[in-house]
Design a protein around this motif. Structure first.
Motif, PDB file in Angstrom:
ATOM      1  N   GLU A  45     -51.868 -56.083  -4.260  1.00 30.38           N
ATOM      2  CA  GLU A  45     -52.965 -55.980  -5.217  1.00 30.38           C
ATOM      3  C   GLU A  45     -53.921 -54.851  -4.829  1.00 30.38           C
TER       4      GLU A  45
ATOM      5  N   ARG B  41     -52.028 -51.786  -5.949  1.00 34.62           N
ATOM      6  CA  ARG B  41     -52.016 -51.705  -7.410  1.00 34.62           C
ATOM      7  C   ARG B  41     -53.381 -51.247  -7.920  1.00 34.62           C
TER       8      ARG B  41
ATOM      9  N   ARG C 136     -43.537 -54.216  -5.688  1.00 38.23           N
ATOM     10  CA  ARG C 136     -44.244 -55.158  -6.566  1.00 38.23           C
ATOM     11  C   ARG C 136     -45.419 -54.463  -7.258  1.00 38.23           C
ATOM     12  N   ALA C 137     -46.184 -53.678  -6.514  1.00 41.78           N
ATOM     13  CA  ALA C 137     -47.306 -52.949  -7.116  1.00 41.78           C
ATOM     14  C   ALA C 137     -46.799 -51.993  -8.189  1.00 41.78           C
TER      15      ALA C 137
ATOM     16  N   ARG D 244     -43.995 -52.266  -9.935  1.00 40.55           N
ATOM     17  CA  ARG D 244     -43.501 -53.060 -11.072  1.00 40.55           C
ATOM     18  C   ARG D 244     -44.654 -53.485 -11.978  1.00 40.55           C
ATOM     19  N   GLU D 245     -45.743 -53.940 -11.368  1.00 41.51           N
ATOM     20  CA  GLU D 245     -46.880 -54.394 -12.171  1.00 41.51           C
ATOM     21  C   GLU D 245     -47.535 -53.236 -12.916  1.00 41.51           C
TER      22      GLU D 245
ATOM     23  N   ALA E 142     -45.231 -52.378 -15.791  1.00 42.96           N
ATOM     24  CA  ALA E 142     -45.344 -53.363 -16.862  1.00 42.96           C
ATOM     25  C   ALA E 142     -46.605 -53.125 -17.696  1.00 42.96           C
ATOM     26  N   ALA E 143     -47.633 -52.560 -17.068  1.00 41.19           N
ATOM     27  CA  ALA E 143     -48.886 -52.260 -17.765  1.00 41.19           C
ATOM     28  C   ALA E 143     -48.881 -50.859 -18.374  1.00 41.19           C
TER      29      ALA E 143
END
Length: 124
Positions: free
Chosen positions: A14, A17, A54-55, A57-58, A61-62
């Protein structure tokens, strides 16, 4: 440069991200900028590759970043000014929620309630 604080209550993915999003929104990372590979960035920041993935991917997705297969990952181009303004507002809200140490689900529920309260009823 993004710095990850291992003693923070905010998970490393997070922090990354949010740091990348902030860099995009402030213009430090311009549209079309190629981002480091997951492995390279993980190595540079001392993180596990899965954390960086993961960061990414998020953010993908945004619609903040886009992956172009073997060509790499880039800051996405956004041609819709309304969506750009929405992203800036969302990023500012997310930062405020994090600074206040509020629950993300509670914050999203508050936004949903505010939108419903300001949306005129549908006419039949």
């Amino acid at each position: 440069m993004i710095v990850i604080d291992p003693s923070s209550h905010v998970p490393p993915f997070e922090q990354l991200r949010a740091g990348l999003l902030d860099a995009v929104l402030t213009g430090d990372l311009a549209a079309g900028t190629r981002l480091p590979t997951v492995r390279r960035l993980a190595e540079d920041l001392g993180l596990a590759p899965g954390t960086v993935a993961r960061a990414y991917r998020e953010l993908e997705a945004a619609d903040i970043i886009e992956t172009r297969g073997r060509n790499g990952t880039f800051v996405a181009f956004h041609s819709d000014p309304a969506r750009q303004q929405l992203q800036r507002a969302a990023a500012a809200f997310a930062l405020q929620v994090r600074e206040l140490r509020l629950d993300a689900d509670e914050a999203l529920a508050a936004v949903t309630a505010a939108i419903r309260a300001t949306t005129p009823p549908a006419t039949a």
